[in-house]
Design a protein around this motif. Structure first.
Motif, PDB file in Angstrom:
ATOM      1  N   PHE A  40     146.550  24.704  44.593  1.00  0.00           N
ATOM      2  CA  PHE A  40     147.929  24.561  44.116  1.00  0.00           C
ATOM      3  C   PHE A  40     148.630  23.431  44.859  1.00  0.00           C
ATOM      4  N   LEU A  41     148.465  23.398  46.175  1.00  0.00           N
ATOM      5  CA  LEU A  41     149.078  22.336  46.970  1.00  0.00           C
ATOM      6  C   LEU A  41     148.502  20.974  46.597  1.00  0.00           C
ATOM      7  N   ALA A  42     147.224  20.942  46.259  1.00  0.00           N
ATOM      8  CA  ALA A  42     146.571  19.680  45.898  1.00  0.00           C
ATOM      9  C   ALA A  42     147.168  19.076  44.633  1.00  0.00           C
ATOM     10  N   ASP A  43     147.713  19.923  43.756  1.00  0.00           N
ATOM     11  CA  ASP A  43     148.301  19.448  42.506  1.00  0.00           C
ATOM     12  C   ASP A  43     149.829  19.482  42.517  1.00  0.00           C
ATOM     13  N   ASP A  44     150.410  19.810  43.644  1.00  0.00           N
ATOM     14  CA  ASP A  44     151.855  19.991  43.784  1.00  0.00           C
ATOM     15  C   ASP A  44     152.609  18.692  43.469  1.00  0.00           C
ATOM     16  N   THR A  45     153.519  18.754  42.514  1.00  0.00           N
ATOM     17  CA  THR A  45     154.356  17.595  42.200  1.00  0.00           C
ATOM     18  C   THR A  45     155.840  17.896  42.419  1.00  0.00           C
ATOM     19  N   ASN A  46     156.147  19.115  42.896  1.00  0.00           N
ATOM     20  CA  ASN A  46     157.547  19.531  43.064  1.00  0.00           C
ATOM     21  C   ASN A  46     157.953  19.715  44.517  1.00  0.00           C
ATOM     22  N   ASP A  47     157.126  19.207  45.443  1.00  0.00           N
ATOM     23  CA  ASP A  47     157.389  19.380  46.875  1.00  0.00           C
ATOM     24  C   ASP A  47     157.463  20.850  47.274  1.00  0.00           C
ATOM     25  N   ASP A  48     156.691  21.693  46.565  1.00  0.00           N
ATOM     26  CA  ASP A  48     156.669  23.108  46.939  1.00  0.00           C
ATOM     27  C   ASP A  48     156.085  23.299  48.330  1.00  0.00           C
ATOM     28  N   ALA A  49     155.234  22.383  48.783  1.00  0.00           N
ATOM     29  CA  ALA A  49     154.649  22.500  50.120  1.00  0.00           C
ATOM     30  C   ALA A  49     155.726  22.576  51.188  1.00  0.00           C
ATOM     31  N   ILE A  50     156.851  21.879  50.977  1.00  0.00           N
ATOM     32  CA  ILE A  50     157.938  21.903  51.961  1.00  0.00           C
ATOM     33  C   ILE A  50     158.515  23.304  52.069  1.00  0.00           C
ATOM     34  N   ARG A  51     158.731  23.949  50.916  1.00  0.00           N
ATOM     35  CA  ARG A  51     159.263  25.314  50.928  1.00  0.00           C
ATOM     36  C   ARG A  51     158.229  26.299  51.443  1.00  0.00           C
ATOM     37  N   PHE A  52     156.970  26.090  51.044  1.00  0.00           N
ATOM     38  CA  PHE A  52     155.899  26.983  51.486  1.00  0.00           C
ATOM     39  C   PHE A  52     155.741  26.946  53.001  1.00  0.00           C
ATOM     40  N   HIS A  53     155.970  25.783  53.586  1.00  0.00           N
ATOM     41  CA  HIS A  53     155.724  25.620  55.020  1.00  0.00           C
ATOM     42  C   HIS A  53     156.488  26.657  55.843  1.00  0.00           C
ATOM     43  N   HIS A 157     147.385  27.555  59.228  1.00  0.00           N
ATOM     44  CA  HIS A 157     148.451  27.178  58.295  1.00  0.00           C
ATOM     45  C   HIS A 157     147.961  26.109  57.319  1.00  0.00           C
ATOM     46  N   PRO A 158     147.863  26.432  56.025  1.00  0.00           N
ATOM     47  CA  PRO A 158     147.338  25.460  55.062  1.00  0.00           C
ATOM     48  C   PRO A 158     148.191  24.208  54.914  1.00  0.00           C
ATOM     49  N   VAL A 159     149.511  24.330  55.028  1.00  0.00           N
ATOM     50  CA  VAL A 159     150.367  23.147  54.884  1.00  0.00           C
ATOM     51  C   VAL A 159     150.231  22.234  56.092  1.00  0.00           C
ATOM     52  N   VAL A 160     150.040  22.804  57.268  1.00  0.00           N
ATOM     53  CA  VAL A 160     149.782  21.990  58.463  1.00  0.00           C
ATOM     54  C   VAL A 160     148.504  21.177  58.264  1.00  0.00           C
ATOM     55  N   ALA A 161     147.461  21.817  57.721  1.00  0.00           N
ATOM     56  CA  ALA A 161     146.204  21.106  57.465  1.00  0.00           C
ATOM     57  C   ALA A 161     146.403  20.015  56.427  1.00  0.00           C
ATOM     58  N   ARG A 162     147.172  20.310  55.393  1.00  0.00           N
ATOM     59  CA  ARG A 162     147.498  19.302  54.368  1.00  0.00           C
ATOM     60  C   ARG A 162     148.185  18.095  54.997  1.00  0.00           C
ATOM     61  N   ASN A 163     149.176  18.358  55.847  1.00  0.00           N
ATOM     62  CA  ASN A 163     149.902  17.270  56.496  1.00  0.00           C
ATOM     63  C   ASN A 163     148.984  16.453  57.392  1.00  0.00           C
ATOM     64  N   SER A 164     148.073  17.128  58.068  1.00  0.00           N
ATOM     65  CA  SER A 164     147.114  16.446  58.936  1.00  0.00           C
ATOM     66  C   SER A 164     146.202  15.532  58.120  1.00  0.00           C
ATOM     67  N   ALA A 165     145.789  16.005  56.949  1.00  0.00           N
ATOM     68  CA  ALA A 165     144.933  15.186  56.079  1.00  0.00           C
ATOM     69  C   ALA A 165     145.665  13.920  55.647  1.00  0.00           C
ATOM     70  N   PHE A 166     146.928  14.058  55.271  1.00  0.00           N
ATOM     71  CA  PHE A 166     147.711  12.889  54.871  1.00  0.00           C
ATOM     72  C   PHE A 166     147.879  11.915  56.040  1.00  0.00           C
ATOM     73  N   ARG A 167     148.152  12.450  57.212  1.00  0.00           N
ATOM     74  CA  ARG A 167     148.358  11.595  58.395  1.00  0.00           C
ATOM     75  C   ARG A 167     147.088  10.812  58.722  1.00  0.00           C
ATOM     76  N   ARG A 168     145.955  11.471  58.656  1.00  0.00           N
ATOM     77  CA  ARG A 168     144.704  10.805  58.979  1.00  0.00           C
ATOM     78  C   ARG A 168     144.299   9.791  57.911  1.00  0.00           C
ATOM     79  N   ALA A 169     144.703  10.019  56.679  1.00  0.00           N
ATOM     80  CA  ALA A 169     144.375   9.079  55.609  1.00  0.00           C
ATOM     81  C   ALA A 169     145.189   7.801  55.714  1.00  0.00           C
ATOM     82  N   GLY A 170     146.352   7.866  56.352  1.00  0.00           N
ATOM     83  CA  GLY A 170     147.187   6.689  56.530  1.00  0.00           C
ATOM     84  C   GLY A 170     147.998   6.347  55.289  1.00  0.00           C
ATOM     85  N   VAL A 171     148.829   5.326  55.424  1.00  0.00           N
ATOM     86  CA  VAL A 171     149.677   4.889  54.319  1.00  0.00           C
ATOM     87  C   VAL A 171     148.802   4.382  53.171  1.00  0.00           C
ATOM     88  N   ASP A 172     149.092   4.885  51.984  1.00  0.00           N
ATOM     89  CA  ASP A 172     148.328   4.508  50.784  1.00  0.00           C
ATOM     90  C   ASP A 172     146.821   4.744  50.947  1.00  0.00           C
TER      91      ASP A 172
END
Length: 234
Positions: A40-53, A157-172
Motif C-alpha cells: 500500500f505504501l509503495a503505491d501511496d499517492t496521497n501521502d498516507d505514509a505521513i499519517r501512518f507514521h 516501523h515500516p514507514v521508517v524503513a520506507r524513508n530509509s530506502a528513499f534516503r539511500r536512493a538519493g535525489v531522483d
C-alpha cells in the motif's frame, strides 16, 4: 510481536470538525499481512505514509512486547561500539564488516567489526523465529550477497524503513532504486535495541553473515517491495 495485523483508523468527528462542517465517516485501513501494508505504501499517492507514521509510532509505544524489549536492552553506556556506530561511524563499521568478509581487513577494521559483533551477540534481546522486521535499502545486496557480509539495521516501523530506502536512493534515485524489505526472521537472532534517546528509528541491529532469501517482489509506483526470509546465520 505481531506486525502483520494492522487496523489503522482516522476519525473526523472532533468538535472542531463538526464546527467547521468537516465531520465525516472515519477512514479505515486494514492489512492482514505486513507485506500488504508495505505494498500500500509503495503505491501511496496521497501521502498516507505521513499519517501512518505517527499512528504506528503510537501503536509500537503501547505494545507490551516492545516494553519487554525496552527493559531488556543493554544500556548504551555499556556498548561503546554501538554508541560510536549510532553517532557518526555507521559506514566505518559496515566497511569493516565487508573487509573482514573479503579477507583483506586492516587491523583497525578487525577491531571495529569484532567489537560490534561481540556487543550484538551479547544482547539479552533475542528476536524469535517468525518475527517480521523491515529494512530500507537502495540495492538488492541483502538477498544477492550470500551470506550478507555486514550488519543489518532492521526496524519495527515500516514507514521508517520506507524513508530509509528513499534516503539511500538519493535525489531522483541517483544512488539506486528504493527497496522496502519485509523480513521474516527464520531463526532466533540476538539484536541491539537502538530506539533510545532522541531516536525515531525503532532500530534492531542484527549480526553479520546472515543468509536472506527472497520470496516475492512487488513493483509499486514509489518503490520496490521485497518479501524475504532470514534463513541462516554464518
Amino acid at each position: 510481536m505481531d506486525l502483520d495485523q494492522w487496523h489503522i483508523e482516522f476519525r473526523h468527528d472532533s468538535p472542531q470538525d463538526i464546527a467547521l462542517g468537516r465531520d465525516r465517516e472515519p477512514e479505515v485501513f486494514k492489512f492482514s499481512k505486513a507485506v500488504d501494508l508495505a505494498k500500500f505504501l509503495a503505491d501511496d499517492t496521497n501521502d498516507d505514509a505521513i499519517r501512518f507514521h505517527s499512528f504506528i509510532d503510537d501503536k509500537l509505544d503501547a505494545n507490551t512486547d516492545v516494553a519487554v524489549w525496552r527493559r531488556k536492552r543493554t544500556k548504551l553506556s555499556s556498548l561503546p561500539q554501538f554508541k560510536r556506530y549510532r553517532a557518526n561511524e555507521y559506514e566505518s563499521y559496515h566497511q569493516a564488516a565487508r573487509s573482514v568478509a573479503n579477507g583483506q581487513p586492516a587491523s583497525k577494521e578487525v577491531l571495529l567489526f569484532q567489537g560490534l559483533e561481540k556487543e550484538i551477540c551479547g544482547s539479552s534481546i533475542i528476536i524469535p523465529s517468525g518475527q517480521v522486521l523491515f529494512h530500507g535499502k537502495a540495492s538488492r545486496d541483502l538477498t544477492s550477497m550470500t551470506p550478507y557480509p555486514s550488519f543489518i539495521s532492521a526496524t519495527l516501523h515500516p514507514v521508517v524503513a520506507r524513508n530509509s530506502a528513499f534516503r539511500r536512493a538519493g535525489v531522483d534515485n541517483q544512488l539506486g532504486y528504493p527497496i522496502l524489505y519485509v523480513l521474516t526472521v527464520g531463526l532466533g537472532l540476538p539484536a541491539l535495541w537502538g530506539h533510545v534517546g532522541g531516536s525515531a528509528e525503532w532500530e534492531l541491529l542484527l549480526p553479520s553473515s546472515l543468509t536472506v532469501v527472497e520470496k516475492s517482489e512487488y513493483s509499486g509506483r514509489n518503490f520496490l517491495v521485497i518479501e524475504a526470509e532470514i534463513t541462516k546465520r554464518g
